[in-house]
Scaffold this motif. Structure first.
Motif, mmCIF file in Angstrom:
data_model
loop_
_atom_site.group_PDB
_atom_site.id
_atom_site.type_symbol
_atom_site.label_atom_id
_atom_site.label_comp_id
_atom_site.label_asym_id
_atom_site.label_seq_id
_atom_site.Cartn_x
_atom_site.Cartn_y
_atom_site.Cartn_z
ATOM 1 N N GLU A 224 -48.393 -8.591 -17.647
ATOM 2 C CA GLU A 224 -47.664 -7.990 -16.169
ATOM 3 C C GLU A 224 -48.570 -7.271 -15.211
ATOM 4 O OE1 GLU A 224 -44.356 -4.675 -14.891
ATOM 5 O OE2 GLU A 224 -44.783 -5.233 -17.091
ATOM 6 N N LYS A 225 -49.735 -6.971 -15.818
ATOM 7 C CA LYS A 225 -50.994 -6.221 -15.195
ATOM 8 C C LYS A 225 -51.835 -7.217 -14.754
ATOM 9 C CE LYS A 225 -53.790 -2.140 -15.302
ATOM 10 N NZ LYS A 225 -54.251 -0.937 -15.877
ATOM 11 N N TYR A 226 -52.142 -8.335 -15.302
ATOM 12 C CA TYR A 226 -53.219 -9.371 -15.000
ATOM 13 C C TYR A 226 -52.606 -10.477 -15.290
ATOM 14 C CZ TYR A 226 -56.159 -5.315 -15.726
ATOM 15 O OH TYR A 226 -56.614 -3.961 -15.512
ATOM 16 N N PRO A 227 -51.905 -11.090 -14.540
ATOM 17 C CA PRO A 227 -51.103 -12.665 -14.541
ATOM 18 C C PRO A 227 -52.007 -13.615 -14.970
ATOM 19 C CG PRO A 227 -50.474 -11.340 -12.641
ATOM 20 C CD PRO A 227 -51.517 -10.674 -13.147
ATOM 21 N N ASN A 228 -53.181 -13.564 -14.537
ATOM 22 C CA ASN A 228 -54.244 -14.875 -14.866
ATOM 23 C C ASN A 228 -54.460 -14.859 -16.458
ATOM 24 O OD1 ASN A 228 -54.041 -15.965 -12.488
ATOM 25 N ND2 ASN A 228 -55.783 -14.857 -11.418
ATOM 26 N N ALA A 229 -54.410 -13.688 -16.980
ATOM 27 C CA ALA A 229 -55.086 -13.598 -18.437
ATOM 28 C C ALA A 229 -54.083 -14.376 -19.409
ATOM 29 C CB ALA A 229 -55.132 -12.298 -18.867
ATOM 30 N N GLU A 230 -54.796 -15.072 -20.460
ATOM 31 C CA GLU A 230 -53.991 -15.770 -21.324
ATOM 32 C C GLU A 230 -54.023 -15.092 -22.819
ATOM 33 O OE1 GLU A 230 -54.807 -20.371 -19.029
ATOM 34 O OE2 GLU A 230 -55.452 -19.821 -21.128
ATOM 35 N N PHE A 231 -52.774 -15.293 -23.384
ATOM 36 C CA PHE A 231 -52.669 -15.050 -24.715
ATOM 37 C C PHE A 231 -52.214 -15.701 -25.889
ATOM 38 C CE2 PHE A 231 -52.148 -11.654 -21.423
ATOM 39 C CZ PHE A 231 -53.132 -10.623 -21.843
ATOM 40 N N HIS A 232 -53.052 -16.387 -26.481
ATOM 41 C CA HIS A 232 -52.702 -17.628 -27.563
ATOM 42 C C HIS A 232 -52.543 -17.003 -28.591
ATOM 43 C CE1 HIS A 232 -54.497 -20.939 -24.320
ATOM 44 N NE2 HIS A 232 -54.859 -19.805 -24.189
ATOM 45 N N LEU A 233 -51.652 -17.751 -29.556
ATOM 46 C CA LEU A 233 -51.264 -17.238 -30.629
ATOM 47 C C LEU A 233 -51.140 -18.611 -31.925
ATOM 48 C CD1 LEU A 233 -48.746 -14.525 -31.543
ATOM 49 C CD2 LEU A 233 -48.630 -16.905 -32.933
ATOM 50 N N ILE A 234 -51.951 -18.731 -33.097
ATOM 51 C CA ILE A 234 -51.796 -19.724 -33.671
ATOM 52 C C ILE A 234 -51.089 -19.238 -35.127
ATOM 53 C CG2 ILE A 234 -53.275 -21.226 -35.265
ATOM 54 C CD1 ILE A 234 -55.027 -21.769 -32.869
ATOM 55 N N GLY A 235 -50.298 -19.770 -35.830
ATOM 56 C CA GLY A 235 -49.824 -19.416 -37.147
ATOM 57 C C GLY A 235 -48.680 -20.166 -37.266
ATOM 58 N N ALA A 236 -48.181 -20.331 -38.431
ATOM 59 C CA ALA A 236 -47.005 -20.723 -38.756
ATOM 60 C C ALA A 236 -45.785 -19.815 -39.042
ATOM 61 C CB ALA A 236 -46.923 -21.712 -40.384
ATOM 62 N N PRO A 237 -44.727 -20.032 -38.800
ATOM 63 C CA PRO A 237 -43.444 -19.213 -38.773
ATOM 64 C C PRO A 237 -43.461 -18.925 -40.352
ATOM 65 C CG PRO A 237 -42.892 -20.648 -37.229
ATOM 66 C CD PRO A 237 -44.347 -21.270 -37.689
ATOM 67 N N GLU A 238 -42.959 -17.667 -40.818
ATOM 68 C CA GLU A 238 -42.731 -17.727 -42.032
ATOM 69 C C GLU A 238 -41.539 -16.938 -42.391
ATOM 70 O OE1 GLU A 238 -45.757 -15.686 -44.663
ATOM 71 O OE2 GLU A 238 -47.234 -16.341 -43.328
ATOM 72 N N THR A 239 -41.083 -16.693 -43.716
ATOM 73 C CA THR A 239 -39.877 -16.175 -44.220
ATOM 74 C C THR A 239 -39.951 -14.973 -45.008
ATOM 75 O OG1 THR A 239 -39.880 -17.266 -46.302
ATOM 76 C CG2 THR A 239 -38.709 -18.318 -44.614
ATOM 77 N N SER A 240 -41.208 -14.098 -44.730
ATOM 78 C CA SER A 240 -41.394 -12.842 -45.232
ATOM 79 C C SER A 240 -40.688 -11.925 -44.510
ATOM 80 C CB SER A 240 -43.005 -12.478 -44.904
ATOM 81 O OG SER A 240 -43.378 -11.156 -45.228
ATOM 82 N N PRO A 241 -40.051 -10.906 -45.283
ATOM 83 C CA PRO A 241 -39.356 -9.703 -44.529
ATOM 84 C C PRO A 241 -39.906 -9.255 -43.386
ATOM 85 C CG PRO A 241 -39.469 -9.392 -47.036
ATOM 86 C CD PRO A 241 -40.398 -10.568 -46.664
ATOM 87 N N THR A 242 -41.306 -9.086 -43.378
ATOM 88 C CA THR A 242 -42.165 -8.570 -42.281
ATOM 89 C C THR A 242 -42.461 -9.442 -41.150
ATOM 90 O OG1 THR A 242 -43.986 -8.583 -43.315
ATOM 91 C CG2 THR A 242 -42.849 -6.588 -43.502
ATOM 92 N N ALA A 243 -42.055 -10.982 -41.369
ATOM 93 C CA ALA A 243 -42.475 -11.819 -40.277
ATOM 94 C C ALA A 243 -41.931 -11.813 -39.010
ATOM 95 C CB ALA A 243 -41.987 -13.181 -40.946
#
Length: 379
Positions: A224-243
């Motif tokens: 919201e503060k820096y619209p040009n910044a990018e935030f990438h995320l890699i990972g497989a969805p899980e079924t863990s209770p804390t996923a």
């Protein structure tokens, strides 16, 4: 002289290639016959193990949860593997292989060098279930690893905890290595030349203990503060209770707050294409492989000042250490890199230097091979 036979025991077949492939090659280059045991082998991984010159061996293991009957069968199966293949030394890693592999090998009077790659959820969680599992695992560790020839740790915090809890005695022979190491030829250095589009990357299991929820909150604030910044995320969805649910991740992706890549094989490409690696984990890590790979590729690191994680950062030189589970503490260094992009290149160069000094897989594997040789009286 007949070659000595070493049995590696893993809880997941993929890890034998991804985390121990270079180690298997080092053992073979040093004149060992290598057997690699894991549950539920895929044909692809079997062929890759054979291509390295090792022998894949399958056994049954319930990777999570407790089932005394199934766990007993795993131990009996490992004993059979040790005897039928005339194994000279057993090298188990991760929790269940260390416990059950050690029990099996010790009952066969075969020496064990066990690798503690982190104490994980049961030594991290504060819930009543986690505490119950912790007490149970402490008992299993006491029963299993005290007779081992050597216990190798990836950080001194885990060693101290097991010592303090009287899981291992003071005279137990131990050694230390800097994680599983990283292949510096595979994970090559790429100098960062950031623009106003500073990019961050998170790679881990998508469970809260790994800090993914905190990363998402920081991304919302900073996007919201820096619209040009990018935030990438890699990972497989899980079924863990804390996923974190895949629906939540897709929603944030569709809103343009994060760029969700799902599960990815070519991690090096993503590290090269982003600027800063972020892992705000409060899971009891050994020494996270992803941070080592990020160092090798030349990414500054933001991670927690906690067990295992702190090993990958020289504060202020190649990144920043933050207080675990503290959103403000995470957002502050992320914002620093957005407002001081010139520091990314400098700290990235320092990350690569640190990887070369400490995390080179050849150095670590040489240390492990020497430990094994020593226990087999081959030095």
């Amino acid at each position: 002289m007949e070659k000595k036979r070493v049995l590696l025991i893993a809880s997941h077949h993929v890890s034998l290639i991804r985390f121990r492939g270079d180690f298997i090659k080092s053992l073979i280059d040093n004149g060992f016959d290598v057997f690699a045991a894991a549950p539920d082998y895929s044909e692809e991984i079997k062929q890759k193990i054979k291509a390295l010159g090792a022998t894949p061996v399958e056994f049954k293991l319930q990777r999570t949860g407790l089932n005394p009957m199934k766990d007993y069968k795993s131990i009996q199966e490992l004993k059979s593997i040790i005897k039928s293949n005339k194994i000279d030394l057993v090298f188990p890693y991760t929790v269940k292989p260390v416990i059950y592999g050690s029990i099996a090998a010790n009952s066969c009077k075969i020496p064990v060098v066990s690798l503690i790659t982190g104490l994980g959820y049961t030594f991290t969680g504060a819930s009543s279930k986690a505490k119950l599992l912790q007490r149970f695992n402490e008992t299993l560790y006491k029963l299993s690893i005290r007779k081992n020839k050597c216990i190798v740790f990836q950080n001194k915090d885990d060693y101290q905890l097991l010592l303090d809890r009287k899981v291992i005695p003071k005279d137990q022979k131990v050694d230390f290595v800097s994680g599983s190491g990283v292949n510096l030829k595979q994970f090559t250095f790429k100098e960062k030349n950031p623009t106003d589009k500073v990019s961050f990357l998170f790679i881990a299991r998508l469970i809260k203990e790994k800090g993914v929820a905190l990363y998402l909150e920081a991304s919302k604030i900073l996007k919201e503060k820096y619209p040009n910044a990018e935030f990438h995320l890699i990972g497989a969805p899980e079924t863990s209770p804390t996923a974190i649910s895949e629906d939540e991740l897709r929603e944030l992706h569709d809103k343009g707050i994060i760029i969700f890549h799902g599960k990815q094989k070519d991690v090096e490409k993503h590290l090269h294409n982003t600027d800063i690696f972020v892992l705000p984990s409060y899971y009891r890590e050994g020494l996270p492989r992803t941070t080592l790979e990020a160092c090798a590729c030349g990414n500054p690191i933001i991670t927690t000042d906690s067990v295992g994680c702190r090993e990958s950062v020289k504060e202020g030189e190649n990144g920043f250490l933050i207080e675990p589970q503290n959103l403000e503490a995470l957002a502050k260094p992320m914002e620093y890199f957005i407002t001081h992009p010139e520091k990314i290149k400098e700290m990235g160069i320092n990350s690569r230097k640190y990887a070369e000094e400490r995390f080179d897989v050849d150095i670590i594997n040489n240390d492990l091979v020497n430990i094994i040789k020593q226990e087999l009286n081959l030095n």
